[in-house]
Design a protein around this motif. Structure first.
Motif, PDB file in Angstrom:
ATOM      1  N   LEU A   1      51.760  37.189  36.853  1.00 49.64           N
ATOM      2  CA  LEU A   1      51.199  36.185  35.945  1.00 49.64           C
ATOM      3  C   LEU A   1      51.755  34.784  36.192  1.00 49.64           C
ATOM      4  O   LEU A   1      51.312  33.831  35.549  1.00 49.64           O
ATOM      5  N   CYS A   2      52.685  34.685  37.131  1.00 46.69           N
ATOM      6  CA  CYS A   2      53.121  33.337  37.518  1.00 46.69           C
ATOM      7  C   CYS A   2      51.998  32.576  38.221  1.00 46.69           C
ATOM      8  O   CYS A   2      51.972  31.333  38.195  1.00 46.69           O
ATOM      9  N   PHE A   3      51.063  33.297  38.845  1.00 43.69           N
ATOM     10  CA  PHE A   3      49.997  32.631  39.584  1.00 43.69           C
ATOM     11  C   PHE A   3      49.061  31.814  38.673  1.00 43.69           C
ATOM     12  O   PHE A   3      48.734  30.656  38.996  1.00 43.69           O
ATOM     13  N   PRO A   4      48.579  32.349  37.536  1.00 41.75           N
ATOM     14  CA  PRO A   4      47.762  31.488  36.666  1.00 41.75           C
ATOM     15  C   PRO A   4      48.507  30.268  36.143  1.00 41.75           C
ATOM     16  O   PRO A   4      47.932  29.190  36.029  1.00 41.75           O
ATOM     17  N   VAL A   5      49.793  30.432  35.854  1.00 41.29           N
ATOM     18  CA  VAL A   5      50.580  29.287  35.390  1.00 41.29           C
ATOM     19  C   VAL A   5      50.734  28.270  36.516  1.00 41.29           C
ATOM     20  O   VAL A   5      50.636  27.054  36.300  1.00 41.29           O
ATOM     21  N   LEU A   6      50.971  28.756  37.736  1.00 40.30           N
ATOM     22  CA  LEU A   6      51.049  27.864  38.885  1.00 40.30           C
ATOM     23  C   LEU A   6      49.719  27.144  39.101  1.00 40.30           C
ATOM     24  O   LEU A   6      49.688  25.932  39.405  1.00 40.30           O
TER      25      LEU A   6
ATOM     26  N   SER B   1      44.010  31.466  44.051  1.00 42.18           N
ATOM     27  CA  SER B   1      43.272  32.600  43.505  1.00 42.18           C
ATOM     28  C   SER B   1      43.229  33.758  44.501  1.00 42.18           C
ATOM     29  O   SER B   1      43.467  34.922  44.141  1.00 42.18           O
ATOM     30  N   GLY B   2      42.949  33.419  45.761  1.00 44.97           N
ATOM     31  CA  GLY B   2      42.936  34.466  46.787  1.00 44.97           C
ATOM     32  C   GLY B   2      44.297  35.082  46.990  1.00 44.97           C
ATOM     33  O   GLY B   2      44.421  36.318  47.146  1.00 44.97           O
ATOM     34  N   ALA B   3      45.334  34.248  46.984  1.00 50.56           N
ATOM     35  CA  ALA B   3      46.689  34.762  47.165  1.00 50.56           C
ATOM     36  C   ALA B   3      47.084  35.671  46.015  1.00 50.56           C
ATOM     37  O   ALA B   3      47.718  36.729  46.209  1.00 50.56           O
ATOM     38  N   ALA B   4      46.711  35.287  44.772  1.00 49.72           N
ATOM     39  CA  ALA B   4      47.046  36.114  43.617  1.00 49.72           C
ATOM     40  C   ALA B   4      46.349  37.468  43.702  1.00 49.72           C
ATOM     41  O   ALA B   4      46.965  38.520  43.451  1.00 49.72           O
ATOM     42  N   GLY B   5      45.073  37.470  44.084  1.00 48.92           N
ATOM     43  CA  GLY B   5      44.360  38.739  44.218  1.00 48.92           C
ATOM     44  C   GLY B   5      44.926  39.599  45.329  1.00 48.92           C
ATOM     45  O   GLY B   5      45.050  40.829  45.182  1.00 48.92           O
ATOM     46  N   PHE B   6      45.288  38.965  46.454  1.00 46.77           N
ATOM     47  CA  PHE B   6      45.843  39.715  47.590  1.00 46.77           C
ATOM     48  C   PHE B   6      47.187  40.336  47.232  1.00 46.77           C
ATOM     49  O   PHE B   6      47.436  41.519  47.505  1.00 46.77           O
ATOM     50  N   VAL B   7      48.070  39.544  46.616  1.00 49.48           N
ATOM     51  CA  VAL B   7      49.388  40.064  46.243  1.00 49.48           C
ATOM     52  C   VAL B   7      49.250  41.190  45.231  1.00 49.48           C
ATOM     53  O   VAL B   7      49.945  42.218  45.295  1.00 49.48           O
TER      54      VAL B   7
ATOM     55  N   ILE C   1      42.155  47.303  42.499  1.00 52.23           N
ATOM     56  CA  ILE C   1      41.128  46.286  42.766  1.00 52.23           C
ATOM     57  C   ILE C   1      40.721  45.561  41.489  1.00 52.23           C
ATOM     58  O   ILE C   1      40.552  44.334  41.472  1.00 52.23           O
ATOM     59  N   GLU C   2      40.548  46.310  40.403  1.00 46.52           N
ATOM     60  CA  GLU C   2      40.118  45.675  39.145  1.00 46.52           C
ATOM     61  C   GLU C   2      41.155  44.669  38.665  1.00 46.52           C
ATOM     62  O   GLU C   2      40.824  43.556  38.256  1.00 46.52           O
ATOM     63  N   SER C   3      42.420  45.047  38.730  1.00 46.73           N
ATOM     64  CA  SER C   3      43.478  44.136  38.305  1.00 46.73           C
ATOM     65  C   SER C   3      43.579  42.935  39.240  1.00 46.73           C
ATOM     66  O   SER C   3      43.778  41.804  38.791  1.00 46.73           O
ATOM     67  N   ALA C   4      43.395  43.179  40.559  1.00 49.99           N
ATOM     68  CA  ALA C   4      43.447  42.075  41.516  1.00 49.99           C
ATOM     69  C   ALA C   4      42.314  41.083  41.274  1.00 49.99           C
ATOM     70  O   ALA C   4      42.499  39.859  41.344  1.00 49.99           O
ATOM     71  N   THR C   5      41.132  41.612  40.983  1.00 51.75           N
ATOM     72  CA  THR C   5      39.992  40.727  40.702  1.00 51.75           C
ATOM     73  C   THR C   5      40.230  39.911  39.438  1.00 51.75           C
ATOM     74  O   THR C   5      39.941  38.711  39.378  1.00 51.75           O
ATOM     75  N   SER C   6      40.756  40.541  38.412  1.00 55.52           N
ATOM     76  CA  SER C   6      41.006  39.844  37.152  1.00 55.52           C
ATOM     77  C   SER C   6      42.039  38.742  37.320  1.00 55.52           C
ATOM     78  O   SER C   6      41.854  37.619  36.825  1.00 55.52           O
ATOM     79  N   ILE C   7      43.136  39.051  38.024  1.00 53.52           N
ATOM     80  CA  ILE C   7      44.174  38.042  38.184  1.00 53.52           C
ATOM     81  C   ILE C   7      43.700  36.895  39.080  1.00 53.52           C
ATOM     82  O   ILE C   7      44.033  35.728  38.870  1.00 53.52           O
ATOM     83  N   GLY C   8      42.858  37.213  40.079  1.00 53.16           N
ATOM     84  CA  GLY C   8      42.304  36.160  40.927  1.00 53.16           C
ATOM     85  C   GLY C   8      41.367  35.252  40.156  1.00 53.16           C
ATOM     86  O   GLY C   8      41.416  34.015  40.276  1.00 53.16           O
ATOM     87  N   TYR C   9      40.505  35.843  39.341  1.00 51.20           N
ATOM     88  CA  TYR C   9      39.567  35.039  38.545  1.00 51.20           C
ATOM     89  C   TYR C   9      40.323  34.202  37.514  1.00 51.20           C
ATOM     90  O   TYR C   9      40.012  33.028  37.286  1.00 51.20           O
ATOM     91  N   GLY C  10      41.319  34.815  36.874  1.00 48.15           N
ATOM     92  CA  GLY C  10      42.097  34.063  35.891  1.00 48.15           C
ATOM     93  C   GLY C  10      42.830  32.891  36.512  1.00 48.15           C
ATOM     94  O   GLY C  10      42.927  31.820  35.911  1.00 48.15           O
ATOM     95  N   THR C  11      43.360  33.101  37.726  1.00 47.29           N
ATOM     96  CA  THR C  11      44.034  32.009  38.426  1.00 47.29           C
ATOM     97  C   THR C  11      43.069  30.875  38.743  1.00 47.29           C
ATOM     98  O   THR C  11      43.390  29.694  38.579  1.00 47.29           O
ATOM     99  N   LEU C  12      41.873  31.233  39.203  1.00 49.96           N
ATOM    100  CA  LEU C  12      40.867  30.220  39.533  1.00 49.96           C
ATOM    101  C   LEU C  12      40.474  29.405  38.301  1.00 49.96           C
ATOM    102  O   LEU C  12      40.468  28.169  38.325  1.00 49.96           O
ATOM    103  N   MET C  13      40.163  30.101  37.204  1.00 43.05           N
ATOM    104  CA  MET C  13      39.712  29.411  36.004  1.00 43.05           C
ATOM    105  C   MET C  13      40.835  28.595  35.374  1.00 43.05           C
ATOM    106  O   MET C  13      40.580  27.522  34.796  1.00 43.05           O
ATOM    107  N   SER C  14      42.059  29.054  35.463  1.00 44.67           N
ATOM    108  CA  SER C  14      43.183  28.337  34.872  1.00 44.67           C
ATOM    109  C   SER C  14      43.304  26.931  35.450  1.00 44.67           C
ATOM    110  O   SER C  14      43.429  25.951  34.718  1.00 44.67           O
ATOM    111  N   GLY C  15      43.253  26.825  36.762  1.00 45.03           N
ATOM    112  CA  GLY C  15      43.390  25.514  37.388  1.00 45.03           C
ATOM    113  C   GLY C  15      42.175  24.635  37.209  1.00 45.03           C
ATOM    114  O   GLY C  15      42.295  23.438  36.889  1.00 45.03           O
TER     115      GLY C  15
END
Length: 420
Positions: free
Chosen positions: A112-117, A139-145, A153-167
């Motif tokens: 969850l550091c990725f959305p904050v970043l 966003s891609g890095a958060a999903g990959f990690v 996959i579901e969690s990776a997609t969610s964290i990637g989308y959340g990172t994208l929308m956050s910024g």
């Protein structure tokens, strides 16, 4: 009347409160507004405190470094003076390094550091071209990690989308509020500049208008003072000159002030509604038909002003109706009320020979090819009816503009504040 004034005061206070609220909405978020987003990491910090992570001292070091860098990034990124420097980008780079180190070292426990970043990146790079690329990369890095550390996959997609929308959302909101604030400041500056320019023009016009006239009056007055003891006839001649110059100056002042106060028929109708409401008289205003030429609209505007002034001052009415109906060839303006009629209790005469305002209006409308009729409206009330051709003839020697029509009306006595 007191109730109307109280309502107007409450409306003014409500408008002031609304403007204050709007100003608060237009103000960009403060430097501490984004600090609460650190609570997204509260679960990881709890795991660290309860010993569910290896090397707790290293985890605490990384968490403190992340929080400190995030706070410093907010302070630098929301400071307009520092935003154009390299400091905010350096801080974001350091924050990204800590984020990747925590997630690689702890197998994605700090994902969850990725959305904050990304939020911090949106603050620093808002309005700049690298923003989209940087947020997409995060966003891609958060999903990959997330996928590589076994989150699915579901969690990776969610964290990637959340990172994208956050910024992206953070950057959009900041740019919007800053743009609105800049537009408001620009509008206020333009308004101040316009007022200063108009004040300067008004003072210059009055100086040009009165400078020579007042000098002439002073000279003539000195001549009267000198000649009065020994030549009364010559002193009387100079006194007559002073009177003529004063009358001419008064006419010119009226014309100058009228040109500044000239408004459209729509503005006069709005002013009539406000005046009637403030006087406790119910206003019923209707307007239909095509747009009117400036001269015709100016003449009808003066009819509205004169008619409504008489209603307020003399009628004692509870209701006043104003109806403007236009066709391609003619326009008809009717003002009626349910008051006392032409003969008023206070001695005023709304329709007789003493009504200088209505008399002047009748003359002006007749010169424009129209007519003005007034009189009782049934058993109670008063009726004022003006009719004008849309393309009426211009008066010889006058320009065909609304300002010219307004100046002529004042000179004829319309601007004296009523018929009585």
């Amino acid at each position: 009347m007191k109730e109307a004034e109280g309502d107007a005061g409450r409306a003014h206070d409500a408008g002031r409160t609304q403007d204050s609220g709007r100003a608060q909405l237009d103000k960009p978020p403060g430097k501490l507004a984004f600090l609460p987003f650190l609570f997204m990491l509260s679960g990881d910090v709890q795991d660290l405190a309860e010993g569910r992570m290896p090397l707790p001292w290293l985890g605490w070091l990384g968490a403190v470094a992340f929080a400190g860098l995030y706070g410093a990034t907010l302070l630098a990124g929301l400071d307009r003076a520092r935003l154009g420097t390299a400091l905010p980008r350096v801080l974001v780079g350091c924050l990204a390094a800590v984020t990747f180190a925590l997630n690689i070292g702890y197998s994605g426990d700090w994902i969850l550091c990725f959305p904050v970043l990304s939020l911090a990146t949106g603050i620093v790079l808002r309005g700049q071209r690298p923003l989209g690329f940087a947020v997409l990369a995060l966003s891609g890095a958060a999903g990959f990690v997330s996928a590589q550390t076994g989150h699915g996959i579901e969690s990776a997609t969610s964290i990637g989308y959340g990172t994208l929308m956050s910024g992206m959302v953070t950057a959009a909101i900041l740019r919007l509020t800053e743009t609105v604030a800049e537009l408001r400041a620009t509008r206020e500056e333009l308004a101040r500049t316009a007022v200063e320019r108009e004040r300067l023009r008004f003072s210059r016009d009055l100086h040009d208008l009165l400078g020579h006239t007042m000098s002439l009056i002073v000279v003539k007055a000195e001549a009267v003072r000198r000649l009065a003891p020994r030549d009364a006839e010559a002193a009387a001649g100079h006194a007559a000159d002073i009177e003529a110059v004063g009358r001419q100056a008064l006419t010119e002042i009226r014309e100058t002030v009228t040109s500044y106060r000239e408004g459209s028929l729509g503005a006069e109708l709005d002013g009539a509604r406000s005046l009637l409401d403030a006087s406790g008289i119910t206003a019923d205003i209707r307007r239909s038909g095509p747009p009117l030429p400036p001269q015709t609209a100016a003449l009808l505007g003066w009819v509205v002003r004169e008619g409504v002034t008489n209603v307020v001052r003399h009628s004692g009415a509870a209701r006043c109706a104003i109806d403007v109906r236009g066709t391609p060839d003619t326009v008809r303006l009717e003002i009626t009320d349910d008051g006392r009629g032409p003969a008023t209790a206070d001695g005023g005469d709304r329709g007789g020979a003493g009504g200088n305002g209505l008399k002047g209006l009748t003359e002006r409308l007749a010169a424009a090819g129209g007519s003005l009729r007034h009189g009782p409206d049934g058993r109670r009330g008063f009726r004022l009816l003006a009719e004008l051709p849309v393309d009426g003839p211009e008066e010889p020697g006058r320009e065909g503009s609304g300002a010219a029509a307004g100046r002529t009306l004042v000179a004829s006595g319309t601007g004296k504040g009523g018929a009585a």
